[in-house]
Enzyme design. Structure first.
Site, PDB file in Angstrom:
ATOM      1  CG  ASN A   1      -1.855   1.119   1.296  1.00  0.00           C
ATOM      2  OD1 ASN A   1      -1.819   2.010   0.441  1.00  0.00           O
ATOM      3  ND2 ASN A   1      -2.714   1.121   2.295  1.00  0.00           N
TER       4      ASN A   1
ATOM      5  NE  ARG B   1      -6.486   0.640   0.370  1.00  0.00           N
ATOM      6  CZ  ARG B   1      -6.798   1.201   1.496  1.00  0.00           C
ATOM      7  NH1 ARG B   1      -5.979   1.117   2.513  1.00  0.00           N
ATOM      8  NH2 ARG B   1      -7.923   1.842   1.617  1.00  0.00           N
TER       9      ARG B   1
ATOM     10  CG  HIS C   1     -13.390   2.697   3.369  1.00  0.00           C
ATOM     11  ND1 HIS C   1     -14.193   3.519   4.138  1.00  0.00           N
ATOM     12  CD2 HIS C   1     -12.131   3.138   3.536  1.00  0.00           C
ATOM     13  CE1 HIS C   1     -13.453   4.423   4.732  1.00  0.00           C
ATOM     14  NE2 HIS C   1     -12.189   4.232   4.382  1.00  0.00           N
TER      15      HIS C   1
ATOM     16  NE  ARG D   1     -10.871  11.307   5.372  1.00  0.00           N
ATOM     17  CZ  ARG D   1     -10.916  10.076   4.876  1.00  0.00           C
ATOM     18  NH1 ARG D   1     -11.762   9.782   3.924  1.00  0.00           N
ATOM     19  NH2 ARG D   1     -10.124   9.138   5.329  1.00  0.00           N
TER      20      ARG D   1
ATOM     21  CD  GLU E   1      -8.901  -1.914   4.008  1.00  0.00           C
ATOM     22  OE1 GLU E   1      -8.986  -1.432   2.874  1.00  0.00           O
ATOM     23  OE2 GLU E   1      -8.819  -1.235   5.044  1.00  0.00           O
TER      24      GLU E   1
END
Ligand code: AMP
Length: 402
Positions: A7, A95, A184, A245, A388
């Site tokens: 990633n 990813r 996601h 956020r 993940e």
């Protein structure tokens, strides 16, 4: 088969080596502060002895190439490494944040795929260039090894136009691909698959609401195994209240902040992405700190939890209306897996809709997947840890098999 999962961020590379024979993790690591004076690698090896081995290396890491070479040198270290040589790596998985409308599933990386990723940079100007750096360097170092891109957006490509279109001039969708994409996806897809297994029926027969609550947060409506709506939009800013956020705001806020605060667009973007959410409301973005402060009487910390969980509840209600029949609600990621208060408050007052938590089960701390609804709850509620990297590894295996 050993898979190397990467990633790649703008100044970091997160990685894992997975032995696919038994899906065990051989090593996980993080290279960070790439390009800064004091770079750092932290590697945890699981050599199969039951004892983890930690290695920390601090040295300047000027670019992604040197970061990846350092990771590989650590993985192949004679004393502490988990593989003898780099050639033991059978495939590499990346990813990738934004696949735009071009990728409905994971792809074996070719020059053509890289070209499309470049084309998608305007959709994810921070993330896609960093992902591309990781891909470029991995292809240079391992030219013979098959590489696969797994996209955060791909699972949501099944959303119908009524869910993905913004009600703005249609030409912006046609010319600039302005629409909702969702993110996601790897996590939502993974916990949905696990949930189907636990419900003992095929995913294609499951209607689920999956809720990923970490530093980033999103919720997905899954109909017969397919994502039909999700809360993150064209960028990962829309929807739920997140760590820093804002989630949904009135888009006219931009104009207000410009006219009344003299802020430029970049400053407003920073404010909404980095200074808002839980942090904006109470000054903290780690839920553990927020609960501690709320317990000690901090009114704004309490308010932050209320605003976040109220937003989650609204979305659950909306997605129940979207799906009609819901078999299970699934909580996952840092907060979703560990926080009984947020889970309970997110589902507060939903008994008339067939959601009944078992308070004891909800409080239970466990690393494994577990049902937390009462036996008589019409809609089951589950906590399912996301993974993940494993999801990416399984995707890679599927792509390489096909
Ligand atoms: P993630 O992005 O999935 O790694 O989640 C990170 C977030 O999970 C942190 O910022 C915390 O807010 C939250 N978190 C982690 N552990 C706990 C815990 N035990 N209780 C509540 N929240 C937690």
């Amino acid at each position: 088969m050993k898979f190397f999962i990467i990633n790649s961020g703008s100044s970091s590379i997160k990685y894992q080596v997975i032995e696919m024979a038994d899906e065990s993790v051989l090593a996980t690591g993080l290279v960070e502060r790439i390009g800064e004076d004091r770079g750092r690698l932290r590697n945890t090896a699981f050599p199969g002895t039951g004892h983890e081995q930690e290695a920390v290396i601090e040295q300047p890491i000027p670019d992604h190439r040197s970061g990846m070479l350092l990771a590989i040198a650590t993985l192949t270290d004679r004393d502490k490494g988990v593989i003898r040589q780099a050639s033991e790596i059978d495939a590499i998985g990346h990813r990738v944040v934004h696949g735009g409308e071009d990728f409905r599933g994971s792809m074996r990386i070719t020059a053509a795929v890289i070209e499309v990723l470049r084309h998608n940079i305007p959709l994810a100007p921070l993330h896609n260039p960093a992902n591309l750096d990781g891909i470029r360097v991995a292809r240079e170092i391992f030219p013979e090894v098959p590489q696969v891109a797994v996209f955060d957006t791909a699972f949501h490509q099944t959303m119908p136009p009524r869910a993905y279109l913004y009600a703005i001039p249609y030409a912006l969708y046609q010319t600039d691909r302005v629409r909702r994409y969702g993110f996601h996806g790897t996590s939502h897809r993974f916990v949905a698959g696990e949930c189907a297994r636990l419900l003992d029926r095929p995913l294609s027969a499951c209607n689920l609401i999956t809720i990923h609550l970490g530093n980033g947060c999103s919720i997905t409506a899954i109909e017969n195994g397919h994502s039909v709506d999700t809360s993150l939009g064209m960028t990962p800013l829309e929807g739920l209240v997140m760590g820093t956020r804002s989630g949904d705001v009135d888009p006219a806020l931009h104009l207000f902040l410009k006219q009344n605060k003299g802020m430029g667009l970049e400053a407003i973007d920073d404010l909404l992405n980095k200074e808002s959410g839980l942090k904006g409301l109470c000054g903290m973005n780690d839920m553990r700190d927020i609960h501690r402060a709320a317990g000690a009487g901090d009114v704004r910390a309490r308010l932050a939890v209320e605003v976040q969980t109220y937003r989650i509840r609204k979305y659950i209600g909306a997605y129940m209306a979207v799906l009609g029949r819901v078999d299970a609600i699934v909580f996952t990621a840092g907060i979703g897996e560990n926080d009984p208060i947020v889970r309970a408050e997110s589902l507060k007052g939903m008994e008339p809709f067939g959601v009944r938590l078992d308070p004891e089960r909800n409080r239970l701390r466990d690393r494994d997947a577990r049902r937390i609804s009462a036996p008589d709850s019409a809609i089951q509620v589950w906590v399912i840890p996301t993974n993940e990297e494993l999801a990416i590894a399984r995707e890679m295996a599927r792509v390489l098999r096909d």
